[in-house]
Design a protein around this motif. Structure first.
Motif, PDB file in Angstrom:
ATOM      1  N   UNK A  84       0.791  -1.226   0.000  1.00 52.20           N
ATOM      2  CA  UNK A  84       0.000   0.000   0.000  1.00 52.20           C
ATOM      3  C   UNK A  84       0.828   1.284   0.000  1.00 52.20           C
ATOM      4  N   UNK A  85       1.889   1.397   0.804  1.00 55.46           N
ATOM      5  CA  UNK A  85       2.716   2.607   0.697  1.00 55.46           C
ATOM      6  C   UNK A  85       3.328   2.774  -0.696  1.00 55.46           C
ATOM      7  N   UNK A  86       3.713   1.649  -1.305  1.00 59.61           N
ATOM      8  CA  UNK A  86       4.229   1.739  -2.673  1.00 59.61           C
ATOM      9  C   UNK A  86       3.157   2.268  -3.618  1.00 59.61           C
ATOM     10  N   UNK A  87       1.921   1.772  -3.440  1.00 58.51           N
ATOM     11  CA  UNK A  87       0.831   2.228  -4.295  1.00 58.51           C
ATOM     12  C   UNK A  87       0.535   3.705  -4.124  1.00 58.51           C
ATOM     13  N   UNK A  88       0.689   4.205  -2.905  1.00 59.77           N
ATOM     14  CA  UNK A  88       0.422   5.626  -2.649  1.00 59.77           C
ATOM     15  C   UNK A  88       1.370   6.518  -3.445  1.00 59.77           C
TER      16      UNK A  88
END
Length: 460
Positions: A84-88
């Motif tokens: 999720x942090x990568x996706x953000x």
């Protein structure tokens, strides 16, 4: 009652698909596959969540805990949370790159940035190849779900009906149908999971279930298991948002900021996993004799829930698999008609994609019936190939200058090595084979990019 409730929700999903087309008339290629980049945060959120929290959530996660113990859950939860942090940060850049190159597919990004036909073909061909197990994953989950709920139909009929429904959703209005149905699917899935978990706690007792299950499974991880879990989390988190259908979902957003807003809320879905763990432990504690570990969640649901609620569980499970099948098909169709068959007029791309989708569904059905697998195996197989796109995508997103030949050699090296290592059952002390292959991919890319002889050889 179970069947009536189930069929009622399926009919309602078809109504939502028809409703999603209202006001859009004859859809263009861009509208059919990426909604003309018009979706707001809510639709993008449900569409993306529909792809992430799929049949694997209700089947694969509990089945893995039942078969391999609670240590399996550490990996499953870890790689999603790490992604999720990568996706953000990467999601908005993927959207910007898609707008810059007017892209519909992942290979469109490679074509636009690198200007290499050979690299475009490599990405397109391997995307299709490694998404075949993902389609098989959905069919396997659907069969396990419906059989686990007591529907003793021949698997052939179950997968054929599932394929027909997925194609119907697509044919009605493409990605718009998927987004509308995703809202219904998410509500049903969350209610089904929470209801089953609450029923376990109410009727069997949370403490009693955990105590009984702990006598049969170990909560300890060996050093090898720990290395596998940690390396797999990292490897699959890197591949999470370079899945062709995940990239295409980003293209539906209205703006880059829309992507950021959806990513902030995504982790809220993780709150349903404790209820899944409860259901898995219940199946273990009761010594339920299952035909397959994939039936663990549904075995608990059948024993504890009333018929009408069981119909809701069935509908949630079915729509979870069908929605992801539709998403995969919407990614593969245009990859063939836009990237493998260049020059096809836009008015024919949509019709051609539908024919491709039929072929893909047939191949996935054949694989499901011929080679049934634990869902963990299918997940790993897809990631072995797809995550090898990660270095090439990073180059695109940050507008770096790397030779297309170097990217192509890196991808082929990583994918070929991953397949070879998997076939030989190679062991690197528990380290995920895909991560080893990704390291080789990066090494080959760097060497090829700075080797003078290779630097002069460019793909056509």
């Amino acid at each position: 009652m179970t069947t009536a409730v189930f069929l009622g929700f399926i009919v309602f999903s078809l109504y939502l698909a028809i409703r999603s087309k209202k006001g859009h008339g004859a859809q263009s290629v861009h509208d059919f596959f990426v909604a003309s980049r018009q979706f707001g945060a809510y639709l993008v959120f449900f569409l993306a969540a529909g792809e992430i929290y799929s049949i694997g959530t209700m089947v694969g996660f509990p089945g893995g805990i039942y078969a391999k113990g609670p240590t399996y859950g550490v990996w499953f939860l870890g790689y999603i949370l790490l992604a999720y942090p990568l996706g953000y940060f990467l999601g908005p850049k993927i959207w910007q790159a898609g707008a810059r190159y007017n892209a519909i597919t992942l290979p469109d990004l490679f074509k636009g940035h690198y200007g290499s036909r050979a690299l475009e073909l490599i990405v397109a061909g391997s995307s299709i190849l490694f998404l075949l197990p993902w389609g098989q994953l959905q069919f396997t989950g659907l069969v396990a779900a419906l059989k686990g709920l007591g529907w003793e139909f021949d698997p052939v009929y179950l997968v054929l009906i599932s394929a027909a429904l997925a194609f119907t959703y697509i044919a009605i209005s493409g990605v718009r149908a998927s987004a509308y149905i995703a809202i219904l699917k998410d509500i049903l899935m969350v209610v089904a999971i929470v209801a089953t978990g609450v029923a376990v706690g109410w009727k069997a007792g949370v403490g009693d279930v955990f105590h009984a299950a702990s006598l049969q499974v170990s909560n300890q991880m060996s050093d090898t298991q720990l290395r596998f879990s940690m390396s797999t989390m990292l490897f699959q988190a890197l591949g999470f948002y370079v899945m062709p259908f995940a990239v295409q979902n980003f293209f539906t957003a209205r703006s880059a900021n829309t992507i950021r807003r959806t990513q902030v809320a995504m982790p809220l879905y993780m709150l349903m996993y404790p209820f899944l763990v409860l259901a898995s432990y219940y199946a273990i504690s009761q010594n339920l004799q299952l035909a397959s570990p994939n039936e663990a969640f549904f075995a608990a649901a059948v024993r504890l829930l009333p018929d009408w609620l069981l119909g809701l569980v069935t509908a949630g499970a079915a729509l979870s698999g069908l929605l992801v099948l539709a998403g995969i098909c919407l990614a593969i169709g245009p990859i063939v008609t836009r990237n493998l068959l260049p020059g096809m007029p836009e008015q024919r791309q949509k019709q051609g994609a539908k024919m491709v989708i039929v072929v893909y569904l047939v191949l996935s059905i054949a694989m499901t019936l011929a080679t049934p697998n634990l869902m963990l195996t299918l997940i790993n197989t897809t990631y072995y190939g797809v995550t090898q796109f990660f270095p090439g995508v990073i180059v695109i997103l940050f507008s770096l200058k790397v030779r297309p030949m170097a990217i192509a050699l890196g991808i082929l090296s990583g994918q070929g090595l991953a397949i070879a290592l998997y076939a030989q059952q190679a062991d690197f002390g528990g380290i995920n084979l895909g991560l080893v292959s990704l390291a080789v991919n990066l090494l080959v890319t760097v060497v090829a990019n700075y080797t003078p002889r290779l630097a002069r050889v460019q793909p056509a």
